[in-house]
Design a protein around this motif. Sequence first.
Motif, PDB file in Angstrom:
ATOM      1  N   LEU A  36      -5.838  12.380 -19.487  1.00  0.00           N
ATOM      2  CA  LEU A  36      -4.828  12.741 -18.481  1.00  0.00           C
ATOM      3  C   LEU A  36      -5.511  13.279 -17.227  1.00  0.00           C
ATOM      4  N   GLN A  37      -6.580  14.027 -17.393  1.00  0.00           N
ATOM      5  CA  GLN A  37      -7.322  14.526 -16.238  1.00  0.00           C
ATOM      6  C   GLN A  37      -7.988  13.372 -15.480  1.00  0.00           C
ATOM      7  N   ASP A  38      -8.540  12.427 -16.224  1.00  0.00           N
ATOM      8  CA  ASP A  38      -9.110  11.240 -15.579  1.00  0.00           C
ATOM      9  C   ASP A  38      -8.039  10.457 -14.826  1.00  0.00           C
ATOM     10  N   ALA A  39      -6.888  10.295 -15.450  1.00  0.00           N
ATOM     11  CA  ALA A  39      -5.788   9.558 -14.810  1.00  0.00           C
ATOM     12  C   ALA A  39      -5.371  10.236 -13.511  1.00  0.00           C
ATOM     13  N   ALA A  40      -5.328  11.559 -13.511  1.00  0.00           N
ATOM     14  CA  ALA A  40      -4.983  12.293 -12.292  1.00  0.00           C
ATOM     15  C   ALA A  40      -6.055  12.074 -11.222  1.00  0.00           C
ATOM     16  N   GLY A  41      -7.312  12.093 -11.618  1.00  0.00           N
ATOM     17  CA  GLY A  41      -8.393  11.829 -10.666  1.00  0.00           C
ATOM     18  C   GLY A  41      -8.342  10.418 -10.117  1.00  0.00           C
ATOM     19  N   TYR A  42      -8.058   9.456 -10.969  1.00  0.00           N
ATOM     20  CA  TYR A  42      -7.928   8.064 -10.527  1.00  0.00           C
ATOM     21  C   TYR A  42      -6.764   7.925  -9.541  1.00  0.00           C
ATOM     22  N   ALA A  43      -5.644   8.559  -9.854  1.00  0.00           N
ATOM     23  CA  ALA A  43      -4.472   8.494  -8.967  1.00  0.00           C
ATOM     24  C   ALA A  43      -4.797   9.121  -7.615  1.00  0.00           C
ATOM     25  N   ALA A  59       0.832  -1.211   0.000  1.00  0.00           N
ATOM     26  CA  ALA A  59       0.000   0.000   0.000  1.00  0.00           C
ATOM     27  C   ALA A  59       0.862   1.255   0.000  1.00  0.00           C
ATOM     28  N   LEU A  60       1.974   1.226   0.732  1.00  0.00           N
ATOM     29  CA  LEU A  60       2.884   2.372   0.729  1.00  0.00           C
ATOM     30  C   LEU A  60       3.474   2.597  -0.654  1.00  0.00           C
ATOM     31  N   ALA A  61       3.897   1.534  -1.306  1.00  0.00           N
ATOM     32  CA  ALA A  61       4.441   1.661  -2.667  1.00  0.00           C
ATOM     33  C   ALA A  61       3.382   2.204  -3.621  1.00  0.00           C
ATOM     34  N   LEU A  62       2.146   1.747  -3.462  1.00  0.00           N
ATOM     35  CA  LEU A  62       1.049   2.238  -4.296  1.00  0.00           C
ATOM     36  C   LEU A  62       0.797   3.723  -4.035  1.00  0.00           C
ATOM     37  N   CYS A  63       0.831   4.137  -2.771  1.00  0.00           N
ATOM     38  CA  CYS A  63       0.629   5.551  -2.428  1.00  0.00           C
ATOM     39  C   CYS A  63       1.753   6.420  -2.990  1.00  0.00           C
ATOM     40  N   ILE A  64       2.981   5.965  -2.868  1.00  0.00           N
ATOM     41  CA  ILE A  64       4.109   6.730  -3.401  1.00  0.00           C
ATOM     42  C   ILE A  64       3.982   6.860  -4.917  1.00  0.00           C
ATOM     43  N   SER A  65       3.673   5.750  -5.577  1.00  0.00           N
ATOM     44  CA  SER A  65       3.512   5.782  -7.034  1.00  0.00           C
ATOM     45  C   SER A  65       2.368   6.701  -7.449  1.00  0.00           C
ATOM     46  N   ALA A  66       1.233   6.590  -6.767  1.00  0.00           N
ATOM     47  CA  ALA A  66       0.083   7.431  -7.097  1.00  0.00           C
ATOM     48  C   ALA A  66       0.391   8.901  -6.842  1.00  0.00           C
ATOM     49  N   GLY A  67       1.088   9.192  -5.754  1.00  0.00           N
ATOM     50  CA  GLY A  67       1.448  10.574  -5.449  1.00  0.00           C
ATOM     51  C   GLY A  67       2.394  11.169  -6.474  1.00  0.00           C
ATOM     52  N   PHE A  99       2.799  10.099  -9.608  1.00  0.00           N
ATOM     53  CA  PHE A  99       2.065  10.220 -10.861  1.00  0.00           C
ATOM     54  C   PHE A  99       1.126  11.421 -10.826  1.00  0.00           C
ATOM     55  N   LEU A 100       0.427  11.592  -9.707  1.00  0.00           N
ATOM     56  CA  LEU A 100      -0.500  12.710  -9.567  1.00  0.00           C
ATOM     57  C   LEU A 100       0.221  14.044  -9.704  1.00  0.00           C
ATOM     58  N   THR A 101       1.371  14.168  -9.080  1.00  0.00           N
ATOM     59  CA  THR A 101       2.148  15.406  -9.179  1.00  0.00           C
ATOM     60  C   THR A 101       2.541  15.690 -10.621  1.00  0.00           C
ATOM     61  N   ILE A 152      -0.898  18.785 -16.918  1.00  0.00           N
ATOM     62  CA  ILE A 152      -2.199  19.363 -17.248  1.00  0.00           C
ATOM     63  C   ILE A 152      -2.128  20.889 -17.238  1.00  0.00           C
ATOM     64  N   VAL A 153      -1.515  21.441 -16.206  1.00  0.00           N
ATOM     65  CA  VAL A 153      -1.424  22.900 -16.086  1.00  0.00           C
ATOM     66  C   VAL A 153      -0.563  23.486 -17.196  1.00  0.00           C
ATOM     67  N   VAL A 154       0.602  22.897 -17.450  1.00  0.00           N
ATOM     68  CA  VAL A 154       1.495  23.413 -18.496  1.00  0.00           C
ATOM     69  C   VAL A 154       0.824  23.307 -19.866  1.00  0.00           C
ATOM     70  N   LEU A 155       0.207  22.173 -20.143  1.00  0.00           N
ATOM     71  CA  LEU A 155      -0.453  22.012 -21.445  1.00  0.00           C
ATOM     72  C   LEU A 155      -1.635  22.975 -21.610  1.00  0.00           C
ATOM     73  N   ARG A 156      -2.413  23.131 -20.545  1.00  0.00           N
ATOM     74  CA  ARG A 156      -3.598  23.980 -20.659  1.00  0.00           C
ATOM     75  C   ARG A 156      -3.227  25.452 -20.766  1.00  0.00           C
ATOM     76  N   TYR A 157      -2.391  25.928 -19.856  1.00  0.00           N
ATOM     77  CA  TYR A 157      -2.107  27.363 -19.825  1.00  0.00           C
ATOM     78  C   TYR A 157      -0.903  27.757 -20.670  1.00  0.00           C
ATOM     79  N   GLY A 158      -0.049  26.822 -20.960  1.00  0.00           N
ATOM     80  CA  GLY A 158       1.102  27.133 -21.801  1.00  0.00           C
ATOM     81  C   GLY A 158       0.839  26.943 -23.280  1.00  0.00           C
ATOM     82  N   PHE A 159       0.057  25.923 -23.609  1.00  0.00           N
ATOM     83  CA  PHE A 159      -0.142  25.582 -25.009  1.00  0.00           C
ATOM     84  C   PHE A 159      -1.614  25.558 -25.429  1.00  0.00           C
ATOM     85  N   GLY A 160      -2.528  25.785 -24.500  1.00  0.00           N
ATOM     86  CA  GLY A 160      -3.949  25.787 -24.837  1.00  0.00           C
ATOM     87  C   GLY A 160      -4.491  24.417 -25.187  1.00  0.00           C
TER      88      GLY A 160
END
Length: 168
Positions: A53-60, A21-29, A31-33, A39-47
């Motif tokens: 990718l947003q779903d994957a972040a929510g799942y993580a 569970a710790l390994a899963l939490c570290i991996s999810a954290g 990945f989420l970061t 998401i932020v760079v693509l949205r605000y930097g490149f439109g």
Amino acid sequence: MTLSRPLSAYLALCRWLDRAALALCISAGLFLTGAVLAIVVLRYGFGLGFIQLQDAAGYAFAVLVAFSLPVTLARGGHVRVEVISEQLPPGYLRAADAVALVLFLIPVFGLLIRAYWPELAYSWSIRESSVETGGMQGLYLVKTALPVAAAMMILQGIAQVLAPRVRK
């Protein structure tokens, strides 16, 4: 102090589950970061925006939150709402943990599993995916994290009570 073979096996299983569970939490954290940063760079930097990718972040995030509970419990990081425990004998905290396990932890997380089971079974039966058009598949797998984490909470709680305390 030597432990019985079944108790040693149970505690070893709980330690293994905790490490997984710790390994899963570290991996999810991690990945989420990275996903949120992308998401932020693509949205605000490149439109650009990517629903998957947003779903994957929510799942993580969902997996991180669900599995951080048993990881925290295994490390004694849970919150205690006791004001007088510092003035009481050392055996009090162990007895209070045992009472809390029997009266609160096992029933609450057992009820969570029981109440959530029909929703989870339906989700698996239809192989539920994201509600977003073009979103990720596999939401049913993410929904499985909640009852698995609840079962791990029960197992870790029992292990906390059964494990011998190391004296300092």
